[in-house]
Design an enzyme around this catalytic site. Sequence first.
Site, PDB file in Angstrom:
ATOM      1  N   GLY A 268       0.655  -1.169   0.082  1.00 14.45           N
ATOM      2  CA  GLY A 268       0.091  -0.102  -0.033  1.00 14.45           C
ATOM      3  C   GLY A 268       0.818   1.244  -0.106  1.00 14.45           C
ATOM      4  N   ALA A 269       1.815   1.185   0.950  1.00 18.80           N
ATOM      5  CA  ALA A 269       2.687   2.748   1.180  1.00 18.80           C
ATOM      6  C   ALA A 269       3.655   2.331   1.885  1.00 18.80           C
ATOM      7  CB  ALA A 269       1.778   3.645   1.539  1.00 18.80           C
ATOM      8  N   GLU A 305       0.664   6.089   7.472  1.00 15.24           N
ATOM      9  CA  GLU A 305       2.013   6.359   7.358  1.00 15.24           C
ATOM     10  C   GLU A 305       2.403   7.185   7.912  1.00 15.24           C
ATOM     11  OE1 GLU A 305       3.356   3.786   5.749  1.00 15.24           O
ATOM     12  OE2 GLU A 305       1.515   2.908   4.920  1.00 15.24           O
ATOM     13  N   HIS A 308       3.416   6.433  11.711  1.00 13.36           N
ATOM     14  CA  HIS A 308       4.411   6.065  11.783  1.00 13.36           C
ATOM     15  C   HIS A 308       5.714   6.684  12.135  1.00 13.36           C
ATOM     16  CE1 HIS A 308       4.433   1.699  11.055  1.00 13.36           C
ATOM     17  NE2 HIS A 308       3.551   1.799   9.838  1.00 13.36           N
TER      18      HIS A 308
END
Length: 877
Positions: A268-269, A305, A308
């Site tokens: 996904g990323a 993301e 994170h």
Amino acid sequence: MKESQPSAILLKDYKVPPFLIDKTELTFDLDETNTVVTSHLHMRRNPACGKSTQPLVLDGGEDIKLIGVAMDGYTLPSEEYRLVDDKLIITATADEFVLTCETLIDPQNNTRLEGLYRSSSMFCTQCEAEGFRHITYYLDRPDVMSVFTTTIIADETRYPVMLSNGNETERGKTDEGKTFVVWHDPFPKPAYLFALVAGDLAVKNDVFTTQSKRDIKLQIFTERHNIDKVNYAMEALKRSMRWDEETYGREYDLDIFMIVAVDDFNMGAMENKGLNIFNSSCLLASPETTTDDAFLRVESVVAHEYFHNWSGNRVTCRDWFQLSLKEGFTVFRDQSFSSDMHSETVKRVEDVSFLKTAQFAEDAGPMAHPVRPSSYIEISNFYTLTVYEKGAEIVRMIHTLLGEEAFRKGSDLYFERHDGQAVTCDDFVAAMQDASGVDLTLFKRWYSQAGTPVVTVTDEYDEQTKTYRLTVKQHTPATPAQPTKLSLHIPIRVGLISEQGDALTADFHNERSDDFVLHLKDNEQTFEFTSVHSKPIPSLLRSFSAPVKLHYEYTTEQLLLLLSCDSDGFNRWSAAQQLAVNELSQLIQQAENGDAFSIDSNLVAGFKALLEDETLDPAMVALILKLPSQAYLSELAEVIDPQAIKGARHFLKVTIANALAAQFADVYKKHVVMGKYQANAQDIAHRSLKNTALSYWAESADQRAQTAVAEQFKQADNMTDQFAALSIAVKTNHKSAQNMLTAFYEQWKAEPLVVNKWLMLSASQESDDALGAVKALMEHPSFDLKNPNKVRSVLGGFGQNTSGFHHKDGSGYQFLADQIIVLNKRNPQLASRLCTPLTRWKKLKPELSVQMKQQLERILAEDLSKDVYEVVSKSLA
Ligand code: B3K
Ligand code: ZN
């Protein structure tokens, strides 16, 4: 098969790194097929290892070519280093030195999509978990954290945008007339967070002002034709940044935050420091081309993301066994964010439904592993639903045990105590325990024990003494390598409801309430409630307080009561699911026995009441109406008979559709959303109910539904409605289904993300020659074996194609195995993921099981990547 098979890496073998890298200076002279990477690594022996003479062993890959290596400027002659099994070994080193390496790599022909590779006309990287070693020799492990300075050299006419982590500090011309750009990231990080992008990209700029009033420059980069589709992601990013400040007190640290969209991406990323790289499917969004679900996915992946940056980057993992430290926690954080942005109950139902379908199946299969695994052959195989979703459930249980306030104290302590460190799941739990005073010793078993616990509840009510007792037992089935299981600390949220459907209070542990958290710690415990004025119906495992399989013998009447009266929205959905599962189990049985189908009318009555109650949240009604999926019913089955499950679902859907056609037609019309498309919770809820109603109505004998499907397909001004109509047409064999599919492709052939949806739907279309149709799709001009999204669309769609994939002659399994064998060489990570459906062979009915097993054996006979070898060999073990 290879002569020697890859061996497993064990958690118990962990040792601190013998060397550290304080500074990493990289120069990339970019070229499509001959990129030269020069590294200067400022290294020293790790004082934690004491006085040591261990050789320096750097990780590399078979696809990088070492041009030269020097130490403190002295070029090492070939006898002073060795290349063994992709490792660069230097025996004699000083205690402190600068190591220079020059490597040659070929991004254009990198089809694995890890390390540095090309996607469309750009260069990009993917380094987690062990991609950096495909760029240069390095200590490629997350506990080696270094300050990176990166110089990118390229031809500016073709690559005007050149990005890496941190801040741009310098830009100029080389003697050869190329452009160079220097990036410096002041935060020490492991190599897996390194990123580089170069291309002719368009950018959208914005600014976010942090709570301490710093202005952060926000940039989203895409290929030029896509830049009009990033507004939603940009807004989602700003919402995420604000939410993390308000909810966790986490502020962004660098002055710039960049996101780049690429088309060819294995997942996904990726949360690279200051430079997130996204699969374009998780970033680009516009009403015309993107469904509501995809909008919500963009929002949650952007948030994930971004989060994170603290849970993963500032505090990272000591080793890859600790992956859930960052992933479980960050999934929990993104779920909470989405829940706050939209509806808490809807979000919980969606997450739990996914967990119970896919993670429970993983936990019951050959790849079952603890949230903190103790061994792996290829770490890429452990980016699993267990590490992510069950990992998030563990964090959620800690949240339940501590309560909101103490949980926040725990997360504050965790970030403060471990900022800039690479730590373990134990460190996370210790911070939670230290900040709250709650003893989590027993609870920690959740990290090391695989398998889904089964919790069985019985109850008794004593009319005389007004006492109610719940007896709760737990049992976790054996999983590979873990034959015996220990009891876990399971928080079970319970509510009590009277037979009239009202909340019922009781005394329990000096508290009078109608809602309690029970702490199940032993294999069997009895919980006693006193002063209970009438016989309760227990609402068990409210909001799914633990990832377990719950058994309690509810009567149909009790389930109907919970469905209409439970104050816990999640359990209302759960009751409806149970009713539907009960019906479907009987139907599946009838199908397997060759009996005529028959159902009782309770579910229909329950659905009727739901459709006629206008006070309910339409999103919840839509979720409750969704029948348990083929995949979930397969997970529940002892032995899977795909055709029987499909037949049962179809019969139930058609029966409900015909019984309530008028109600569905009415709800369909009532929930049409007027005005401009918006991806907000309210409009999404109405569209969801409207399209769910249409999916039933179209199964009924009412011909007007067919017209409604065709009209909606033609007139929709947004992808949600258009694609819903198209899917319904395909699934219900609408007379124009084929024409609609063709028209859809013609309309959207210039939009790859929409074409992917078309590929998936086309591949899932049931027919006598489903396999032939899928083979044709793989020859279609829009298909591209290099692009994981396309491969996943076609093969994922085919996996849902019962008649094609589960064909009794085994041709569907053979076809998938053929694709895995081809992709094993090109893109091992992708190939390994595609094995998942084959790992379920033991549960299939015997005549299918044997065919599937044969295909696994055929794959195992090939020369396999570690990735595919691990999954296939474990599946056959
Ligand atoms: N951390 C990445 C996943 C990397 C997968 C590598 N095979 C994305 C995420 O979880 O945020
Ligand atoms: Zn993540």
